[in-house]
Write an enzyme that holds these catalytic residues in place. Sequence first.
Site, PDB file in Angstrom:
ATOM      1  N   SER A  18       0.832  -1.197   0.000  1.00  0.00           N
ATOM      2  CA  SER A  18       0.000   0.000   0.000  1.00  0.00           C
ATOM      3  C   SER A  18       0.877   1.262   0.000  1.00  0.00           C
ATOM      4  O   SER A  18       1.671   1.475  -0.899  1.00  0.00           O
ATOM      5  CB  SER A  18      -0.964  -0.038   1.184  1.00  0.00           C
ATOM      6  OG  SER A  18      -1.944   0.960   1.097  1.00  0.00           O
ATOM      7  N   ASP A  47      -9.917  -4.840  -4.426  1.00  0.00           N
ATOM      8  CA  ASP A  47      -9.364  -3.765  -3.596  1.00  0.00           C
ATOM      9  C   ASP A  47     -10.219  -2.493  -3.716  1.00  0.00           C
ATOM     10  O   ASP A  47     -10.397  -1.956  -4.802  1.00  0.00           O
ATOM     11  CB  ASP A  47      -7.930  -3.473  -4.036  1.00  0.00           C
ATOM     12  CG  ASP A  47      -7.160  -2.624  -3.036  1.00  0.00           C
ATOM     13  OD1 ASP A  47      -7.790  -1.873  -2.270  1.00  0.00           O
ATOM     14  OD2 ASP A  47      -5.919  -2.708  -3.039  1.00  0.00           O
ATOM     15  N   HIS A  69      -7.629  -5.461  -0.146  1.00  0.00           N
ATOM     16  CA  HIS A  69      -6.391  -4.690  -0.020  1.00  0.00           C
ATOM     17  C   HIS A  69      -5.285  -5.423   0.741  1.00  0.00           C
ATOM     18  O   HIS A  69      -4.197  -4.883   0.909  1.00  0.00           O
ATOM     19  CB  HIS A  69      -6.716  -3.372   0.685  1.00  0.00           C
ATOM     20  CG  HIS A  69      -5.646  -2.325   0.590  1.00  0.00           C
ATOM     21  ND1 HIS A  69      -5.155  -1.862  -0.618  1.00  0.00           N
ATOM     22  CD2 HIS A  69      -4.961  -1.639   1.552  1.00  0.00           C
ATOM     23  CE1 HIS A  69      -4.226  -0.950  -0.397  1.00  0.00           C
ATOM     24  NE2 HIS A  69      -4.083  -0.804   0.908  1.00  0.00           N
TER      25      HIS A  69
END
Length: 260
Positions: A98, A213, A241
Amino acid sequence: MGYFVTVEQGVNIYVEDVNPEGKKTILFIHGWPLNHKQFEYQFNVLASMGYRCVAIDWRGYGKSDKPISGYNFDRLADDIHVVIRALQLEDFTLAGHSTGGAISIRYMARYQGYGVSKLVLIDAASPSSVAKEFANMFITETLNDRPKMLRGVPDIFFFQYITAPLSDWLFQLGLQAAGWSTAAIMMTLRDENVYNDLDKILVPTLIVHGIHDKVVSFSKAQETNKLIKNSQLVPFEYSGHAPFLEEKDKFNQLLIQFTD
């Protein structure tokens, strides 16, 4: 084993070093708003297979010091560089999740991939900025009721059902960060991006991305894949995610194959 590395005067970064004698090294960079412990289920498997697993807590997060400033991508990449030099890491795999993926991308561009032989981007915040409305919502919630904000994070992180204890564990990881650093990183995600860094990445790159996601859409991974020359994109069909948690067996096996 765990220890601290001083990255600038008054700022010490926590480093977790699992199996320091391992023959292959992976340096893990966590995502917002968590810390290095999010990779527990990678450490369990990889260390037992002879890997050295090194992971940091960003400044402001986990066990690291929590200064009021230094939360832009350049400074965070600088922190990683100092840790890499201090540990004398070389020929290692850099794996970022991320925001940690964006920081890893900035590191690769800013330091010409110093020491890195392979790159793994996990649902990376790339190539563009986080939408202003989305980021501002999290900033406002962080500065007004951070525990409530953190309670809601699993709802957007995961595609699969997760247990209440796992949700609580992630909540506790989030609470270990400072409020100001939690907000500051979201401001960076809103105001900066790594688009111009991607063509500077020259090492083999594995892009892992959950197709469900809600934080960084799968289409962003496809864009990143096109912009990094020597990259491959592997979709995770049952993940949002956090494929390293939702499909951890598949993720771990893929990581082993890629770094072999």
